[in-house]
Scaffold this motif. Structure first.
Motif, PDB file in Angstrom:
ATOM      1  N   ASP A  23       9.067  -1.046   8.115  1.00  0.00           N
ATOM      2  CA  ASP A  23       8.746  -0.982   6.694  1.00  0.00           C
ATOM      3  C   ASP A  23       7.226  -0.844   6.562  1.00  0.00           C
ATOM      4  OD1 ASP A  23       8.527  -1.227   3.969  1.00  0.00           O
ATOM      5  OD2 ASP A  23       9.108  -3.337   3.904  1.00  0.00           O
ATOM      6  N   CYS A  24       6.794   0.211   5.946  1.00  0.00           N
ATOM      7  CA  CYS A  24       5.354   0.500   5.876  1.00  0.00           C
ATOM      8  C   CYS A  24       4.795   0.384   4.471  1.00  0.00           C
ATOM      9  CB  CYS A  24       5.096   1.903   6.416  1.00  0.00           C
ATOM     10  SG  CYS A  24       5.438   2.039   8.169  1.00  0.00           S
ATOM     11  N   ARG A  25       5.440  -0.387   3.613  1.00  0.00           N
ATOM     12  CA  ARG A  25       4.959  -0.487   2.234  1.00  0.00           C
ATOM     13  C   ARG A  25       3.535  -1.012   2.147  1.00  0.00           C
ATOM     14  NH1 ARG A  25      10.131  -3.248  -0.445  1.00  0.00           N
ATOM     15  NH2 ARG A  25      10.261  -3.972   1.688  1.00  0.00           N
ATOM     16  N   TRP A  26       3.187  -1.988   2.970  1.00  0.00           N
ATOM     17  CA  TRP A  26       1.823  -2.523   2.903  1.00  0.00           C
ATOM     18  C   TRP A  26       0.807  -1.498   3.386  1.00  0.00           C
ATOM     19  CZ3 TRP A  26      -1.555  -3.310   6.957  1.00  0.00           C
ATOM     20  CH2 TRP A  26      -1.018  -3.186   8.240  1.00  0.00           C
ATOM     21  N   ILE A  27       1.196  -0.646   4.336  1.00  0.00           N
ATOM     22  CA  ILE A  27       0.287   0.397   4.814  1.00  0.00           C
ATOM     23  C   ILE A  27       0.121   1.467   3.738  1.00  0.00           C
ATOM     24  CG2 ILE A  27      -0.114   2.147   6.595  1.00  0.00           C
ATOM     25  CD1 ILE A  27       1.599   0.380   8.486  1.00  0.00           C
ATOM     26  N   VAL A  28       1.207   1.813   3.070  1.00  0.00           N
ATOM     27  CA  VAL A  28       1.125   2.763   1.953  1.00  0.00           C
ATOM     28  C   VAL A  28       0.211   2.196   0.874  1.00  0.00           C
ATOM     29  CG1 VAL A  28       2.429   3.880   0.102  1.00  0.00           C
ATOM     30  CG2 VAL A  28       3.384   3.801   2.419  1.00  0.00           C
ATOM     31  N   TRP A  29       0.388   0.920   0.547  1.00  0.00           N
ATOM     32  CA  TRP A  29      -0.450   0.284  -0.466  1.00  0.00           C
ATOM     33  C   TRP A  29      -1.925   0.326  -0.055  1.00  0.00           C
ATOM     34  CZ3 TRP A  29      -3.749  -3.886  -0.380  1.00  0.00           C
ATOM     35  CH2 TRP A  29      -4.222  -4.294  -1.629  1.00  0.00           C
ATOM     36  N   MET A  30      -2.204  -0.005   1.191  1.00  0.00           N
ATOM     37  CA  MET A  30      -3.586   0.006   1.670  1.00  0.00           C
ATOM     38  C   MET A  30      -4.163   1.414   1.596  1.00  0.00           C
ATOM     39  SD  MET A  30      -5.597  -2.278   2.552  1.00  0.00           S
ATOM     40  CE  MET A  30      -7.318  -1.976   2.665  1.00  0.00           C
ATOM     41  N   SER A  31      -3.392   2.399   1.983  1.00  0.00           N
ATOM     42  CA  SER A  31      -3.845   3.781   1.909  1.00  0.00           C
ATOM     43  C   SER A  31      -4.141   4.185   0.466  1.00  0.00           C
ATOM     44  CB  SER A  31      -2.773   4.708   2.500  1.00  0.00           C
ATOM     45  OG  SER A  31      -3.180   6.045   2.406  1.00  0.00           O
ATOM     46  N   ARG A  32      -3.343   3.724  -0.447  1.00  0.00           N
ATOM     47  CA  ARG A  32      -3.535   4.064  -1.863  1.00  0.00           C
ATOM     48  C   ARG A  32      -4.791   3.457  -2.470  1.00  0.00           C
ATOM     49  NH1 ARG A  32       2.668   3.981  -3.763  1.00  0.00           N
ATOM     50  NH2 ARG A  32       3.159   6.049  -2.944  1.00  0.00           N
ATOM     51  N   THR A  33      -5.326   2.414  -1.851  1.00  0.00           N
ATOM     52  CA  THR A  33      -6.605   1.899  -2.355  1.00  0.00           C
ATOM     53  C   THR A  33      -7.712   2.920  -2.132  1.00  0.00           C
ATOM     54  OG1 THR A  33      -7.283   0.745  -0.318  1.00  0.00           O
ATOM     55  CG2 THR A  33      -5.926  -0.507  -1.905  1.00  0.00           C
ATOM     56  N   GLY A  34      -7.444   3.934  -1.330  1.00  0.00           N
ATOM     57  CA  GLY A  34      -8.406   4.999  -1.087  1.00  0.00           C
ATOM     58  C   GLY A  34      -8.133   6.264  -1.870  1.00  0.00           C
ATOM     59  N   ASP A  35      -7.252   6.203  -2.866  1.00  0.00           N
ATOM     60  CA  ASP A  35      -6.917   7.402  -3.643  1.00  0.00           C
ATOM     61  C   ASP A  35      -8.026   7.859  -4.579  1.00  0.00           C
ATOM     62  OD1 ASP A  35      -4.478   7.629  -2.437  1.00  0.00           O
ATOM     63  OD2 ASP A  35      -3.304   6.966  -4.154  1.00  0.00           O
ATOM     64  N   GLY A  36      -8.942   6.999  -4.954  1.00  0.00           N
ATOM     65  CA  GLY A  36     -10.063   7.407  -5.783  1.00  0.00           C
ATOM     66  C   GLY A  36     -10.158   6.701  -7.114  1.00  0.00           C
ATOM     67  N   HIS A  37      -9.066   6.236  -7.655  1.00  0.00           N
ATOM     68  CA  HIS A  37      -9.092   5.558  -8.944  1.00  0.00           C
ATOM     69  C   HIS A  37      -9.950   4.292  -8.887  1.00  0.00           C
ATOM     70  CE1 HIS A  37      -5.318   7.745  -8.417  1.00  0.00           C
ATOM     71  NE2 HIS A  37      -5.470   8.103  -9.679  1.00  0.00           N
ATOM     72  N   LEU A  38      -9.823   3.580  -7.798  1.00  0.00           N
ATOM     73  CA  LEU A  38     -10.585   2.347  -7.607  1.00  0.00           C
ATOM     74  C   LEU A  38     -12.088   2.611  -7.608  1.00  0.00           C
ATOM     75  CD1 LEU A  38     -10.517  -0.721  -6.892  1.00  0.00           C
ATOM     76  CD2 LEU A  38     -10.426  -0.018  -4.493  1.00  0.00           C
ATOM     77  N   TYR A  39     -12.503   3.733  -7.023  1.00  0.00           N
ATOM     78  CA  TYR A  39     -13.922   4.057  -6.934  1.00  0.00           C
ATOM     79  C   TYR A  39     -14.519   4.256  -8.324  1.00  0.00           C
ATOM     80  CZ  TYR A  39     -12.304   5.287  -2.236  1.00  0.00           C
ATOM     81  OH  TYR A  39     -11.717   5.284  -1.007  1.00  0.00           O
ATOM     82  N   LEU A  40     -13.832   5.014  -9.143  1.00  0.00           N
ATOM     83  CA  LEU A  40     -14.321   5.256 -10.499  1.00  0.00           C
ATOM     84  C   LEU A  40     -14.369   3.961 -11.298  1.00  0.00           C
ATOM     85  CD1 LEU A  40     -15.290   7.194 -12.663  1.00  0.00           C
ATOM     86  CD2 LEU A  40     -12.889   7.648 -13.228  1.00  0.00           C
ATOM     87  N   LEU A 142      -1.291   5.741  10.840  1.00  0.00           N
ATOM     88  CA  LEU A 142      -0.047   4.975  10.900  1.00  0.00           C
ATOM     89  C   LEU A 142       1.030   5.564   9.992  1.00  0.00           C
ATOM     90  CD1 LEU A 142      -1.484   1.336  10.928  1.00  0.00           C
ATOM     91  CD2 LEU A 142      -0.651   2.676  12.880  1.00  0.00           C
ATOM     92  N   LEU A 143       0.610   6.225   8.923  1.00  0.00           N
ATOM     93  CA  LEU A 143       1.577   6.858   8.014  1.00  0.00           C
ATOM     94  C   LEU A 143       2.014   8.230   8.508  1.00  0.00           C
ATOM     95  CD1 LEU A 143       0.039   5.794   4.594  1.00  0.00           C
ATOM     96  CD2 LEU A 143       2.126   4.906   5.675  1.00  0.00           C
ATOM     97  N   GLY A 144       1.334   8.754   9.518  1.00  0.00           N
ATOM     98  CA  GLY A 144       1.758  10.000  10.151  1.00  0.00           C
ATOM     99  C   GLY A 144       1.179  11.271   9.555  1.00  0.00           C
ATOM    100  N   VAL A 145       0.079  11.169   8.806  1.00  0.00           N
ATOM    101  CA  VAL A 145      -0.452  12.371   8.157  1.00  0.00           C
ATOM    102  C   VAL A 145      -1.799  12.831   8.717  1.00  0.00           C
ATOM    103  CG1 VAL A 145       0.854  12.080   6.029  1.00  0.00           C
ATOM    104  CG2 VAL A 145      -1.390  11.004   6.237  1.00  0.00           C
ATOM    105  N   HIS A 146      -2.391  12.070   9.640  1.00  0.00           N
ATOM    106  CA  HIS A 146      -3.673  12.457  10.238  1.00  0.00           C
ATOM    107  C   HIS A 146      -3.737  12.078  11.701  1.00  0.00           C
ATOM    108  CE1 HIS A 146      -5.994  13.903   6.844  1.00  0.00           C
ATOM    109  NE2 HIS A 146      -5.528  12.904   6.120  1.00  0.00           N
TER     110      HIS A 146
END
Length: 169
Positions: A23-40, A142-146
């Motif tokens: 189950d990778c929900r926490w990894i998905v969540w962590m990755s989403r903190t880098g989506d950009g909304h948080l930065y703005l 870890l999510l398999g995209v890089h």
């Protein structure tokens, strides 16, 4: 170059293997903190409530991201490296990537750009923000995209654009 590619692929498989059937929900969540909304949001909050450095932080971030984004897009289109989830047989990532190509990692570039800006303006946060940016980079593997080299290239891009914007301002 062949050895570098083989090492990169082997390291990817080893790291991704840690999460392959989990189950990778926490990894998905962590990755989403880098989506950009948080930065703005962070930039706006500092601009509004932090009198000493807030405005300069926001201007530095806006400049850095306005420089980073075109370079990132040009590199992606020029290098055209396929993502592991598209290139490797019998393999599926934990998430659907936002675009077709993997080099450099945009999430990692943005995270290291922001981490370096925060560390420059608020040195007491340095360890925390660089750990956070590193976790975002690792999460993309870890999510398999890089591949790992995508992460290193993204970190280098983000850091260089951050330093460049700070030197201009």
């Amino acid at each position: 170059m062949k050895t570098l590619t083989q090492t990169d692929t082997q390291l990817f498989h080893w790291l991704f293997g840690l999460t392959a059937k989990r189950d990778c929900r926490w990894i998905v969540w962590m990755s989403r903190t880098g989506d950009g909304h948080l930065y703005l949001l962070l930039g706006l909050l500092l601009w509004l409530f932090e009198a000493e450095h807030g405005a300069l932080f926001l201007y530095s971030a806006l400049l850095a991201y306005s420089l980073e984004l075109p370079v990132y897009l040009i590199l992606k289109k020029f290098l055209r490296r396929q993502r592991p989830c598209d290139l490797l047989h019998n393999f599926s990532a934990h998430i659907t990537p936002s675009d077709k190509f993997s080099l450099p990692s945009g999430h990692t570039a943005a995270a290291f750009l922001m981490a370096n800006l925060i560390a420059s303006f608020y040195p007491s946060m340095m360890i925390f923000v660089y750990c956070w940016a590193s976790i975002i980079g690792l999460s993309r593997i870890l999510l398999g995209v890089h591949y790992p080299s995508d992460i290193l290239a993204g970190a280098a891009l983000g850091l260089s654009m951050s330093y460049f914007s700070l030197s201009l301002l």
